[in-house]
Scaffold this motif. Structure first.
Motif, PDB file in Angstrom:
ATOM      1  N   GLY A 172     -32.563  13.566  13.437  1.00  0.00           N
ATOM      2  CA  GLY A 172     -31.265  13.845  12.844  1.00  0.00           C
ATOM      3  C   GLY A 172     -31.320  14.721  11.609  1.00  0.00           C
ATOM      4  O   GLY A 172     -30.449  15.577  11.399  1.00  0.00           O
ATOM      5  N   ARG A 173     -32.331  14.555  10.767  1.00  0.00           N
ATOM      6  CA  ARG A 173     -32.408  15.347   9.543  1.00  0.00           C
ATOM      7  C   ARG A 173     -32.666  16.826   9.846  1.00  0.00           C
ATOM      8  O   ARG A 173     -32.009  17.708   9.284  1.00  0.00           O
ATOM      9  CB  ARG A 173     -33.511  14.792   8.640  1.00  0.00           C
ATOM     10  CG  ARG A 173     -33.226  13.411   8.077  1.00  0.00           C
ATOM     11  CD  ARG A 173     -34.414  12.874   7.324  1.00  0.00           C
ATOM     12  NE  ARG A 173     -35.579  12.732   8.225  1.00  0.00           N
ATOM     13  CZ  ARG A 173     -36.781  12.354   7.814  1.00  0.00           C
ATOM     14  NH1 ARG A 173     -37.001  12.099   6.533  1.00  0.00           N
ATOM     15  NH2 ARG A 173     -37.774  12.237   8.680  1.00  0.00           N
ATOM     16  N   ILE A 174     -33.586  17.075  10.740  1.00  0.00           N
ATOM     17  CA  ILE A 174     -33.871  18.463  11.107  1.00  0.00           C
ATOM     18  C   ILE A 174     -32.694  19.053  11.872  1.00  0.00           C
ATOM     19  O   ILE A 174     -32.353  20.236  11.712  1.00  0.00           O
ATOM     20  CB  ILE A 174     -35.162  18.538  11.937  1.00  0.00           C
ATOM     21  CG1 ILE A 174     -36.358  18.162  11.062  1.00  0.00           C
ATOM     22  CG2 ILE A 174     -35.345  19.923  12.542  1.00  0.00           C
ATOM     23  CD1 ILE A 174     -37.687  18.165  11.784  1.00  0.00           C
ATOM     24  N   LEU A 175     -32.049  18.238  12.677  1.00  0.00           N
ATOM     25  CA  LEU A 175     -30.880  18.691  13.443  1.00  0.00           C
ATOM     26  C   LEU A 175     -29.834  19.326  12.536  1.00  0.00           C
ATOM     27  O   LEU A 175     -29.380  20.452  12.769  1.00  0.00           O
ATOM     28  CB  LEU A 175     -30.286  17.496  14.193  1.00  0.00           C
ATOM     29  CG  LEU A 175     -28.901  17.699  14.815  1.00  0.00           C
ATOM     30  CD1 LEU A 175     -28.973  18.666  15.974  1.00  0.00           C
ATOM     31  CD2 LEU A 175     -28.332  16.364  15.286  1.00  0.00           C
ATOM     32  N   LEU A 176     -29.443  18.639  11.467  1.00  0.00           N
ATOM     33  CA  LEU A 176     -28.397  19.143  10.574  1.00  0.00           C
ATOM     34  C   LEU A 176     -28.859  20.393   9.838  1.00  0.00           C
ATOM     35  O   LEU A 176     -28.087  21.343   9.656  1.00  0.00           O
ATOM     36  CB  LEU A 176     -27.997  18.064   9.577  1.00  0.00           C
ATOM     37  CG  LEU A 176     -27.257  16.856  10.166  1.00  0.00           C
ATOM     38  CD1 LEU A 176     -27.006  15.817   9.085  1.00  0.00           C
ATOM     39  CD2 LEU A 176     -25.942  17.290  10.803  1.00  0.00           C
ATOM     40  N   ARG A 177     -30.115  20.411   9.417  1.00  0.00           N
ATOM     41  CA  ARG A 177     -30.607  21.542   8.625  1.00  0.00           C
ATOM     42  C   ARG A 177     -30.770  22.813   9.451  1.00  0.00           C
ATOM     43  O   ARG A 177     -30.819  23.913   8.897  1.00  0.00           O
ATOM     44  CB  ARG A 177     -31.938  21.174   7.973  1.00  0.00           C
ATOM     45  CG  ARG A 177     -31.804  20.115   6.889  1.00  0.00           C
ATOM     46  CD  ARG A 177     -33.140  19.825   6.242  1.00  0.00           C
ATOM     47  NE  ARG A 177     -33.005  18.854   5.162  1.00  0.00           N
ATOM     48  CZ  ARG A 177     -34.006  18.466   4.374  1.00  0.00           C
ATOM     49  NH1 ARG A 177     -35.220  18.962   4.569  1.00  0.00           N
ATOM     50  NH2 ARG A 177     -33.794  17.594   3.421  1.00  0.00           N
TER      51      ARG A 177
END
Length: 304
Positions: free
Chosen positions: A70-75
């Motif tokens: 999820g963190r990489i997804l948003l970035r």
């Protein structure tokens, strides 16, 4: 009705490729539409309209399978959306002939990227080095979104190998995160095309066919991510994309003598087939080696 069925099959195949390799839906779909004579801006708009439901289902399927960070997804997704919107606006404001040459050239390049990555183990797109992951995510997203909109595809070929380089995730998680982020990019790109009035003339029957096939196959592809022989698959897909778009470029330049045309066609078919066979043999050998290594590790007695 046969057109709808043909595009449903094409959409299923394209989504199977994309869902298991992390790239290919846009490149494959745009290639088919361009080959049928659809205008470049319309082909890209139609491809991204088809991506809206297919990437949503694919992203949710990968998320349920535990393949999404999820963190990489948003970035990656937010900068990708900005780059995609800009690319859509640019494509709607250049001439038809310029757009056709640009898109066909990009698709040949990304076909070569896919072919080189899976068939030769080489990366044609410069990727950032390991470390400082957060620094690279936004540029990766912006570039991926822009070329995805202007080329009708390209998000996966740019983002998937880049994330494999800057993160330590296993391939299935990189593929899942890339697929999930692509939905956000598809929404933004579609908005950009609506702003540029590119929705006029979209062949909606083929689009609906692409959607149906993609939606049906997306959950299956998510489950199979990382389990199939991806090297020969990627090699053949890349070779096919280069072949079809290469023909488009040759026709645009006025064609070539018949003997040269058939020679180029034969080379473009035989070379990917041979490389795909070698890639499959190499992948099989690697899997056997991994199994042997795992078995050897289990036989080593633990220290007391």
């Amino acid at each position: 009705m046969w057109i709808f069925a043909a595009f449903a099959l094409a959409g299923g195949v394209a989504q199977f490729i994309d869902g298991t390799l992390g790239m290919g839906f846009g490149v494959t779909s745009a290639t088919v539409l361009l080959y049928l004579g659809v205008a470049p801006v319309t082909a890209s708009a139609a491809t991204h309209a088809a991506k809206l439901p297919t990437t949503l289902i694919s992203g949710l399927s990968h998320w349920r399978a535990g393949n999404v960070d999820g963190r990489i997804l948003l970035r990656v997704a937010v900068p990708g959306a900005l780059g995609g919107f800009l690319g859509a606006v640019v494509l709607t404001n250049i001439s038809l002939e310029s757009a056709k040459g640009w898109m066909a050239g990009l698709l040949v390049f990304f076909g070569a990227v896919i072919f080189a990555r899976f068939g030769l183990g080489q990366t044609l797109i410069p990727t950032p080095k390991n470390g400082q992951t957060a620094r690279w995510l936004a540029p990766i997203g912006v570039v991926g979104g822009f070329v995805d909109a202007t080329g009708g595809g390209g998000w996966g070929p740019v983002v998937t190998p880049s994330l494999m380089t800057v993160t330590k995730h296993e391939p299935r998680k990189v593929v899942g995160t890339t697929n999930a982020a692509e939905f956000v990019v598809a929404v933004s790109v579609s908005s950009g095309f609506l702003t540029g009035a590119a929705q006029h003339g979209i062949p909606w029957l083929p689009v609906l066919g692409l959607v149906l096939g993609g939606v049906i196959v997306a959950p299956i592809a998510a489950r199979l991510a990382g389990r199939l022989p991806h090297r020969p698959m990627g090699t053949l897909v890349g070779g096919l994309v280069v072949l079809v778009n290469g023909i488009t470029i040759i026709k645009a330049l006025g064609g070539v003598p018949l003997w040269l045309d058939w020679t180029l066609f034969a080379v473009a078919v035989v070379v990917p087939a041979v490389v795909a066979w070698k890639a499959w043999k190499a992948e099989q050998a690697e899997r056997v080696a991994e199994v042997d290594e795992t078995a050897a590790d289990r036989q080593v007695p633990s220290p007391r």
